[in-house]
Design a protein around this motif. Structure first.
Motif, PDB file in Angstrom:
ATOM      1  N   ALA A  37     -14.098   8.753   7.491  1.00  0.00           N
ATOM      2  CA  ALA A  37     -14.370   7.358   7.168  1.00  0.00           C
ATOM      3  C   ALA A  37     -13.331   6.826   6.191  1.00  0.00           C
ATOM      4  CB  ALA A  37     -15.779   7.213   6.603  1.00  0.00           C
ATOM      5  N   ARG A  38     -12.910   7.694   5.254  1.00  0.00           N
ATOM      6  CA  ARG A  38     -11.852   7.263   4.330  1.00  0.00           C
ATOM      7  C   ARG A  38     -10.556   6.996   5.091  1.00  0.00           C
ATOM      8  NH1 ARG A  38      -9.234  10.827  -0.517  1.00  0.00           N
ATOM      9  NH2 ARG A  38      -8.662  12.171   1.243  1.00  0.00           N
ATOM     10  N   ALA A  39     -10.181   7.858   6.027  1.00  0.00           N
ATOM     11  CA  ALA A  39      -8.956   7.647   6.799  1.00  0.00           C
ATOM     12  C   ALA A  39      -9.010   6.311   7.537  1.00  0.00           C
ATOM     13  CB  ALA A  39      -8.751   8.795   7.779  1.00  0.00           C
ATOM     14  N   ALA A  40     -10.164   6.000   8.126  1.00  0.00           N
ATOM     15  CA  ALA A  40     -10.314   4.736   8.854  1.00  0.00           C
ATOM     16  C   ALA A  40     -10.209   3.547   7.909  1.00  0.00           C
ATOM     17  CB  ALA A  40     -11.643   4.721   9.594  1.00  0.00           C
ATOM     18  N   ALA A  41     -10.855   3.639   6.746  1.00  0.00           N
ATOM     19  CA  ALA A  41     -10.800   2.544   5.773  1.00  0.00           C
ATOM     20  C   ALA A  41      -9.382   2.351   5.244  1.00  0.00           C
ATOM     21  CB  ALA A  41     -11.756   2.812   4.625  1.00  0.00           C
ATOM     22  N   THR A  42      -8.645   3.440   5.087  1.00  0.00           N
ATOM     23  CA  THR A  42      -7.251   3.358   4.643  1.00  0.00           C
ATOM     24  C   THR A  42      -6.428   2.552   5.640  1.00  0.00           C
ATOM     25  OG1 THR A  42      -7.378   5.472   3.472  1.00  0.00           O
ATOM     26  CG2 THR A  42      -5.182   4.720   4.139  1.00  0.00           C
ATOM     27  N   MET A  43      -6.644   2.781   6.920  1.00  0.00           N
ATOM     28  CA  MET A  43      -5.900   2.060   7.950  1.00  0.00           C
ATOM     29  C   MET A  43      -6.352   0.606   8.084  1.00  0.00           C
ATOM     30  SD  MET A  43      -5.208   4.858  10.975  1.00  0.00           S
ATOM     31  CE  MET A  43      -6.700   5.838  10.945  1.00  0.00           C
ATOM     32  N   LEU A  44      -7.594   0.347   7.738  1.00  0.00           N
ATOM     33  CA  LEU A  44      -8.116  -1.023   7.837  1.00  0.00           C
ATOM     34  C   LEU A  44      -7.674  -1.894   6.664  1.00  0.00           C
ATOM     35  CD1 LEU A  44     -10.048  -2.850   9.540  1.00  0.00           C
ATOM     36  CD2 LEU A  44     -11.870  -2.148   7.972  1.00  0.00           C
TER      37      LEU A  44
ATOM     38  N   ALA B 221     -12.447  -3.235   3.795  1.00  0.00           N
ATOM     39  CA  ALA B 221     -12.008  -1.853   3.600  1.00  0.00           C
ATOM     40  C   ALA B 221     -12.269  -1.392   2.178  1.00  0.00           C
ATOM     41  CB  ALA B 221     -10.525  -1.725   3.935  1.00  0.00           C
ATOM     42  N   ALA B 222     -12.027  -2.273   1.209  1.00  0.00           N
ATOM     43  CA  ALA B 222     -12.287  -1.911  -0.189  1.00  0.00           C
ATOM     44  C   ALA B 222     -13.775  -1.643  -0.417  1.00  0.00           C
ATOM     45  CB  ALA B 222     -11.804  -3.025  -1.116  1.00  0.00           C
ATOM     46  N   GLU B 223     -14.646  -2.403   0.254  1.00  0.00           N
ATOM     47  CA  GLU B 223     -16.085  -2.174   0.119  1.00  0.00           C
ATOM     48  C   GLU B 223     -16.480  -0.834   0.736  1.00  0.00           C
ATOM     49  OE1 GLU B 223     -20.162  -2.395  -0.518  1.00  0.00           O
ATOM     50  OE2 GLU B 223     -18.436  -3.302  -1.546  1.00  0.00           O
TER      51      GLU B 223
ATOM     52  N   GLN C 259       0.823  -1.195   0.000  1.00  0.00           N
ATOM     53  CA  GLN C 259       0.000   0.000   0.000  1.00  0.00           C
ATOM     54  C   GLN C 259       0.870   1.263   0.000  1.00  0.00           C
ATOM     55  OE1 GLN C 259      -2.857  -0.167   3.165  1.00  0.00           O
ATOM     56  NE2 GLN C 259      -3.685   1.862   2.779  1.00  0.00           N
ATOM     57  N   ALA C 260       2.054   1.150   0.627  1.00  0.00           N
ATOM     58  CA  ALA C 260       2.982   2.279   0.673  1.00  0.00           C
ATOM     59  C   ALA C 260       3.813   2.397  -0.597  1.00  0.00           C
ATOM     60  CB  ALA C 260       3.900   2.135   1.882  1.00  0.00           C
ATOM     61  N   GLY C 261       3.551   1.528  -1.578  1.00  0.00           N
ATOM     62  CA  GLY C 261       4.229   1.618  -2.864  1.00  0.00           C
ATOM     63  C   GLY C 261       5.540   0.875  -2.948  1.00  0.00           C
ATOM     64  N   GLU C 262       5.791  -0.049  -2.008  1.00  0.00           N
ATOM     65  CA  GLU C 262       7.055  -0.781  -2.013  1.00  0.00           C
ATOM     66  C   GLU C 262       6.923  -2.089  -2.791  1.00  0.00           C
ATOM     67  OE1 GLU C 262       8.795  -1.100   1.903  1.00  0.00           O
ATOM     68  OE2 GLU C 262       7.902   0.802   2.514  1.00  0.00           O
TER      69      GLU C 262
ATOM     70  N   ASN D  33     -16.999   6.085  -2.410  1.00  0.00           N
ATOM     71  CA  ASN D  33     -16.598   6.553  -3.739  1.00  0.00           C
ATOM     72  C   ASN D  33     -15.292   7.356  -3.656  1.00  0.00           C
ATOM     73  OD1 ASN D  33     -16.761   6.775  -6.513  1.00  0.00           O
ATOM     74  ND2 ASN D  33     -18.100   8.572  -6.475  1.00  0.00           N
ATOM     75  N   LEU D  34     -14.351   6.830  -2.848  1.00  0.00           N
ATOM     76  CA  LEU D  34     -13.049   7.452  -2.674  1.00  0.00           C
ATOM     77  C   LEU D  34     -11.973   6.364  -2.658  1.00  0.00           C
ATOM     78  CD1 LEU D  34     -13.821   9.972   0.212  1.00  0.00           C
ATOM     79  CD2 LEU D  34     -13.336  10.574  -2.174  1.00  0.00           C
ATOM     80  N   SER D  35     -10.756   6.744  -2.989  1.00  0.00           N
ATOM     81  CA  SER D  35      -9.642   5.812  -2.896  1.00  0.00           C
ATOM     82  C   SER D  35      -8.918   6.021  -1.568  1.00  0.00           C
ATOM     83  CB  SER D  35      -8.671   6.025  -4.064  1.00  0.00           C
ATOM     84  OG  SER D  35      -8.195   7.355  -4.064  1.00  0.00           O
ATOM     85  N   ALA D  36      -8.150   5.004  -1.158  1.00  0.00           N
ATOM     86  CA  ALA D  36      -7.375   5.118   0.076  1.00  0.00           C
ATOM     87  C   ALA D  36      -6.338   6.220  -0.056  1.00  0.00           C
ATOM     88  CB  ALA D  36      -6.696   3.784   0.382  1.00  0.00           C
TER      89      ALA D  36
END
Length: 529
Positions: free
Chosen positions: A471-478, A486-488, A37-40, A494-497
């Motif tokens: 809610a997006r911040a929480a889903a990003t961490m989940l 989290a993807a659901e 997720q961090a691009g590594e 209607n936002l990306s992490a």
């Protein structure tokens, strides 16, 4: 792209997987997903340890060939990892020809590394030895393993006296080097052992190190193993065999050259071994570093050991003999893989022990996910659709709401720092912080009241936008812990992490999706008297 290489212990195929196996693999999977997720560039290696005396004995009891026996047990592990969504990149099986060839090449190389003055191998020699042998641990014991009463404790299982000739790996001569390595890496930026409280335990064990490592077993009593390349009368000791999997299944490793390739070292330089505390000493903390030194790895190229604790039952270690093991496959069938993954990551601090509790599993899911995050997402989306047709228009945030989003950004930063140290429970506490503060914001701002006052229209838009971004911040961490759930949530929002913060607010023309519960409440199964 920065690399990240994480491995787990390979599971011994002498029995079905238990909750400890599941915890270790979920932990590694979560860390691998976070770094992706961090691009590594991530490589996640896990697998099975299929050789050894206990496997041979179990196969004999069932009247089948050892390979058939380990294939059956291996299938159980693979089935569980699929059920739990373990997304490994490499699979290590010690009966694979690739692995056996690597072990033989390493043994040959170490045997042929000779002292010019004496002509003797620097690393491997043959000697006769008489002493007490633990059948359970498949190793000779020394007097330091005796208890205060002079007897060998029950942890060693059946102990018998043996006299036989074997091959030995020169271990004890490198005691001071290993002590210096522990100290040097402790003061550097790349620790040898995490969490740090395990360092003293390892150092104490190394200070007591005596004798060399027996790395063979006579084929006359153990045929199920990798045959020695220079003496077909012996097979390789299971621990020497098993530890090599970290190299034999790593992309680009070649055991023949004195130094590994630069491409392999680029990945290896980041390696973390995710292991249980019971195999830190002596296998991973003593045997493995000296083996790597023998193969030409530098001090800086020694792996970091991420050592986790145990799941206990009422404070007692789970044991098949005590009949208190927990079947993770049955738990996943009963409550869902998501609930099990979340419980395993949220209810134990990495490195510490914890008591397993089915009630806690249900409570964690219902309180944190159903009542917490799920409730936040559902009522945020429902109010946004009801009061603003799904599209709050927010040009500017008042101070209190800007401060709320700044708190989210700080939580995301602390979350990433904890994940980087393998402390997933601490990271999830930051998710909880965002959810609790955001649900409190709903109650304090009361959007249903704002909607009745035309003069509060701008405030209503700002509150709804703040809740959506929270809610997006929480889903990003989940996302690394529960990728599907989290993807659901992100799909419904209607936002990306995003870890970048919310200074830019909602995108132009934003419209949220329809809410649908992601975390249905769980109930404790009814047990008939």
């Amino acid at each position: 792209m920065n690399p990240f290489f994480i491995t787990t212990a390979i599971d011994y195929t002498n029995g079905a997987p238990h909750i400890g196996h599941a915890y270790e693999k979920v932990l590694a999977d979560v860390l691998a997903r976070f770094h992706r997720q961090a691009g590594e560039e991530v490589f996640f290696l896990t697998g099975v340890d299929q050789h050894g005396q206990k496997v041979q004995q179990s196969a004999e009891r069932e009247g089948i060939a050892p390979q058939e026996y380990v294939d059956g047990i291996t299938g159980k592990f693979l089935s569980l990892w699929e059920k739990l969504g373990i997304g490994f990149d490499g699979w290590a099986a010690t009966t694979a020809e690739r692995h056996k060839a690597c072990v033989r090449a390493i043994l040959t190389r170490l045997r042929e590394d000779r002292d010019p003055a004496t002509g003797e191998s620097r690393w491997i020699y043959k000697a006769a030895r008489a002493g007490h042998y633990s059948v359970r641990q498949e190793q000779f014991l020394t007097d330091k393993e005796r208890g205060p009463d002079g007897e060998f404790g029950p942890e060693w299982g059946q102990v018998e006296y043996r006299e036989e000739e074997n091959y030995y790996f020169r271990l004890s001569a490198h005691r001071q080097w290993l002590l210096d390595l522990i100290d040097a890496r402790g003061s550097a930026g790349k620790p040898l052992v995490l969490p740090s409280f395990r360092v003293a335990e390892l150092r104490n064990a190394v200070e007591k190190l005596e004798g060399d490592l027996c790395i063979s077993r006579p084929k006359s009593r153990l045929s199920w193993g990798i045959e020695f390349p220079f003496d077909p009368g012996f097979v390789t000791y299971v621990w020497f065999d098993a530890l090599v999997n970290y190299l034999s299944f790593a992309p680009g490793y070649d055991p023949v050259p004195e130094r590994p390739s630069g491409e392999f070292l680029r990945l290896w330089s980041t390696v973390i071994h995710d292991i249980g505390k019971d195999i830190l000493i002596p296998a991973h903390g003593v045997y493995w570093p000296v083996m790597l030194k023998a193969l030409g790895f530098s001090d800086d190229e020694m792996p970091t050991l991420l050592v986790h604790g145990w799941w206990n039952i009422s404070g007692a270690k789970m044991s098949k003999s005590l009949g208190n093991t927990v079947d993770p496959s049955a738990l996943a069938d009963r409550y869902g893989a998501a609930a099990l993954r979340y419980y395993l990551m949220s209810d134990i601090a990495t490195g510490r022990d914890a008591d397993f509790s089915e009630e806690r599993l249900i409570q964690r899911h219902n309180v944190d996910l159903a009542n917490g995050l799920g409730n936040l997402v559902n009522r945020t989306l429902n109010m946004t659709l009801k009061y603003r047709g799904g599209s709050p228009v927010c040009a500017d945030l008042p101070g209190d709401l800007a401060s709320h989003l700044a708190g989210n950004t700080e939580a995301l930063s602390r979350y990433a720092a904890s994940m980087g140290e393998g402390q997933v429970q601490a990271a999830l506490e930051q998710l909880s912080d965002v959810v609790v503060r955001s649900n409190a914001l709903v109650d304090s701002s009361a959007p249903w009241k704002l909607a009745k006052d035309p003069e509060q229209a701008a405030r209503l838009d700002a509150v709804l936008a703040t809740l959506i971004l929270s809610a997006r911040a929480a889903a990003t961490m989940l996302l690394p812990v529960l990728p599907d759930a989290a993807a659901e949530i992100l799909r419904q929002l209607n936002l990306s992490a995003s870890f970048e913060g919310d200074a830019r607010g909602l995108p132009s023309g934003y419209r949220c999706g329809e809410p649908k519960p992601v975390f249905p409440r769980l109930e404790m199964p009814v047990v008939e008297a």
